[in-house]
Write a protein that holds these residues in place. Structure first.
Motif, short mmCIF file in Angstrom:
data_model
loop_
_atom_site.label_atom_id
_atom_site.label_comp_id
_atom_site.label_asym_id
_atom_site.label_seq_id
_atom_site.Cartn_x
_atom_site.Cartn_y
_atom_site.Cartn_z
N ASN A 95 -27.04 -36.00 44.91
CA ASN A 95 -27.32 -37.10 44.05
C ASN A 95 -28.73 -37.35 43.77
O ASN A 95 -29.66 -36.73 44.47
N ASN A 96 -29.19 -37.92 42.48
CA ASN A 96 -30.57 -38.15 42.11
C ASN A 96 -30.88 -39.38 42.91
O ASN A 96 -30.43 -40.44 42.98
N GLY A 97 -32.12 -39.39 43.75
CA GLY A 97 -32.64 -40.29 44.44
C GLY A 97 -33.69 -39.66 45.42
O GLY A 97 -33.39 -38.90 46.30
N HIS A 156 -33.60 -34.65 43.69
CA HIS A 156 -33.23 -34.82 42.29
C HIS A 156 -32.66 -33.42 41.83
O HIS A 156 -33.22 -32.43 42.18
N ARG A 157 -31.76 -33.87 40.77
CA ARG A 157 -31.07 -32.46 40.34
C ARG A 157 -32.08 -31.92 39.21
O ARG A 157 -32.65 -32.68 38.68
N SER A 168 -20.47 -37.71 47.12
CA SER A 168 -21.61 -38.67 47.19
C SER A 168 -21.78 -39.07 48.82
O SER A 168 -22.88 -39.12 49.31
N TYR A 170 -36.74 -30.81 42.81
CA TYR A 170 -35.80 -30.76 41.85
C TYR A 170 -35.06 -29.37 42.33
O TYR A 170 -35.53 -28.36 42.32
N CYS A 171 -33.76 -29.90 42.45
CA CYS A 171 -32.76 -28.72 43.16
C CYS A 171 -31.71 -28.44 42.15
O CYS A 171 -31.34 -29.15 41.46
N GLU A 218 -31.22 -30.70 36.53
CA GLU A 218 -30.94 -30.99 35.01
C GLU A 218 -31.85 -32.18 34.49
O GLU A 218 -32.12 -32.38 33.49
N GLU A 219 -32.53 -32.83 35.54
CA GLU A 219 -33.20 -34.04 34.96
C GLU A 219 -34.66 -33.82 34.43
O GLU A 219 -35.31 -34.62 33.51
N SER A 222 -34.64 -24.03 41.59
CA SER A 222 -35.15 -25.21 42.17
C SER A 222 -36.87 -25.22 42.46
O SER A 222 -37.45 -24.07 42.46
N VAL A 235 -41.67 -34.49 44.79
CA VAL A 235 -39.98 -34.47 44.39
C VAL A 235 -39.65 -33.29 44.54
O VAL A 235 -40.27 -32.35 44.06
#
Length: 599
Positions: free
Chosen positions: A139-141, A145-146, A102, A132-133, A148-149, A199, A130
């Protein structure tokens, strides 16, 4: 022999000679005045309405294009922003980096923001985008964001469910007081993988601004922007940014004057434009003075002229026809035509009519009056026959009631006899009060119920009954003690010799414009020959038949009903041995209403 040639004009004249004066004048008015003017005016009004409709369609087309421009402008800005991110080498390299931990991710994230000028390339609303990768080391933020979210969200599934380059998706988030509508545009981040990566770059459009832009334009028509059958934007005053998305109604689709489909980078949406007012009615309102002038000269003035022509000769014929019609509707002397004046053919016809009326009045004095006297004699005879029928039926019921009391007193010797005597008093009161020879059905049914209660003392639990009457039937009238005769027959002859328990049903209702009265029992029934004989006797009963027949109960009631309803009645008996009997009495409702009004 001369050859007779066919002449068109002679045939026309022959046809016209068969028409009345009113019809001839009407033909002149229609074919020579109204029809030509109507065709001319119709073409004129049609051209005006067509021009109004064309103008309205052009205006609504412009409305649809304006709305599409508003939507496409926002989509264009979003697409440009997504393309900048999608093709940015630094972004693609960053989301492909395998971070050690992290802390490593945080340090490289700061370097990425500083070196790539990423925030600058995103414009004034970076928070709306955003990425989404598909990178578990991230990390998410912030901007990243990943995956999986969101991989279980519907918009994410929609991105991979089709082959479109851009996915336009609308959803409603209900988070209590934060409930709102979202409109997003998404694109796969597969610049390097070309369709294999998971992604996604996800951008939320400024829904509030787009809706305000459409509503504040104050279009004269209703506008609906739809994604499939979901209404994205509308200026109909319903809903809002915090209300759920509505579904486009079929009525709106059918009423829409303009329907256009817009494709923007494979993101397709529909625009419906519905006029808030009928353009034809609006056009008439705007040009009502013009239409009033047309009506004045095409209808009212020709009509006034025709009325003057009508007064010159048609009114006299109509007056004579009216007097003749009135004469047919009355029984007194025929009236003479007053104020007969003039020298034309109509005057001659009116004078001839007066001579005919004078001769007919003389015939009325000698023939019609004598016939009325004979009818009065027949009516008096019928009333006498009714009185004879009443005197026959009274002992009949009294005998059966007293027999029930006698049997109960002899067999059980109980004081319940007092109750039986009370019901007998009710029956006798109904029986002897002949102030009016007819009663309402509700009163007849109360007498039937008293009679059946009295019979229950005789039969005990062996006898059961049910009385049903429709609400709209209880005010019709029937001859007094007519229906109870059929009930008495069902009770005595149907149930007396039966060993097991049985039922008696009384039903009164309206069916197919007929007042229907049914009396049914579950007794022993009767033979087919007996049923056939009773059906014939009830429908053809006469005074002479009663004098020859020893059993007069049912035939007496049938005759009284036939005389009361003036033979407009039908009796139908259905029965089989061992399975009970059903008597159906049918009277047209119109006849029953008439008899009710004559009492």
């Amino acid at each position: 022999m001369p050859v007779q040639r066919f002449s068109v004009d002679s045939k026309i004249v022959e046809y016209l000679n068969k028409l009345s004066l009113n019809k001839k004048l009407l033909m002149i008015q229609i074919f020579c005045v109204i029809l030509p003017l109507f065709i001319t005016d119709f073409l004129l009004v049609s051209s005006i309405i067509s021009a109004v409709k064309s103008e309205s369609v052009q205006e609504m087309n412009a409305t649809a294009e304006s709305v599409a421009y508003t939507v496409n402008t926002n989509l264009t800005r979003s697409v440009e922003l997504i393309n900048n991110i999608y093709s940015n080498r630094f972004v693609n390299e960053f989301i492909e980096t395998d971070f050690a931990d992290s802390l490593d991710y945080y340090q490289k994230y700061l370097e990425f923001i500083e070196d790539s000028l990423f925030e600058t390339s995103m414009g004034r609303h970076p928070s709306s985008v955003v990425l989404y990768c598909d990178n578990p080391s991230m990390n998410n933020g912030g901007l990243f964001h990943r995956v999986e979210e969101v991989e279980n969200k519907e918009w994410y599934k929609a991105v991979f469910a089709n082959d479109y380059e851009y996915t336009l998706y609308a959803e409603y988030e209900d988070k209590g007081y934060k409930a709102k509508r979202n409109l997003s545009l998404s694109h796969r981040m597969d610049y390097y993988h070309r369709g294999t990566g998971k992604s996604v770059v996800h951008l939320d459009l400024d829904y509030d601004a787009m809706l305000r832009s459409i509503v504040s334009a104050h279009y004269s028509s209703l506008v609906y922007v739809c994604l499939g059958d979901m209404v994205l934007f509308s200026n109909d005053g319903h809903g809002g940014t915090s209300a759920p998305f509505a579904t486009i109604q079929k009525k709106i689709i059918n009423q829409s004057a303009i329907h256009k489909v817009y494709d923007y980078h494979s993101a397709s949406y529909d625009v419906y434009v519905v006029s808030e007012q009928n353009v034809v009615i609006s056009s008439i309102k705007d040009n009502y003075k013009f239409f009033l002038v047309i009506l004045l000269f095409n209808i009212f003035i020709p009509y006034a002229i025709m009325q003057f022509i009508n007064k010159s000769f048609c009114q006299r014929i109509e007056k004579m026809q009216q007097i003749i019609t009135d004469d047919f509707n009355q029984t007194s002397k025929l009236e003479l035509l007053p104020d007969v004046s003039g020298n034309d053919e109509i005057t001659g016809l009116m004078k001839s009519y007066n001579k005919m009326v004078q001769r007919m009045n003389e015939m009325i004095e000698t023939e019609y009056v004598n016939k009325l006297k004979q009818q009065e004699v027949n009516l008096a005879r019928q009333k006498a026959e009714l009185l004879a029928l009443y005197s026959q039926i009274n002992p009949h019921f009294l005998f059966n009631a007293l027999e029930s009391i006698r049997m109960h007193s002899v067999l059980k010797q109980e004081y319940e006899t007092a109750d039986m005597v009370e019901k007998l008093a009710l029956m006798e009161r109904q029986n002897v009060e002949w102030g009016n020879d007819t009663v309402k059905i509700e009163k007849e049914l109360s007498f039937i119920e008293a009679y059946l209660e009295l019979q229950k003392y005789r039969f005990g639990d062996k006898l059961n009954y049910q009385i049903e009457v429709a609400e709209n039937c209880d005010s019709f009238r029937v001859p007094k003690l007519a229906l109870v005769t059929f009930v008495e027959n069902a009770c005595v002859h149907g149930m007396e010799s039966k060993t097991s328990a049985g039922w008696i049903f009384v039903r009164i209702f309206i069916e197919e414009n007929n007042l229907v009265m049914e009396i049914e029992d579950t007794g022993n029934g009767m033979s087919e020959e007996r049923v056939k004989l009773l059906n014939q006797q009830m429908n053809d009963v006469t005074i002479e038949m009663l004098q020859e027949n020893k059993s007069i109960g049912i035939l007496n009631a049938a005759l009284r009903l036939k005389m009361f309803y003036e033979d407009q009645i039908e009796f139908d008996l259905e029965s089989e041995e061992g399975s009970g009997a059903l008597i159906t009495i049918s009277v047209p409702v119109a006849v029953a209403e008439l008899m009710k009004g004559l009492i």
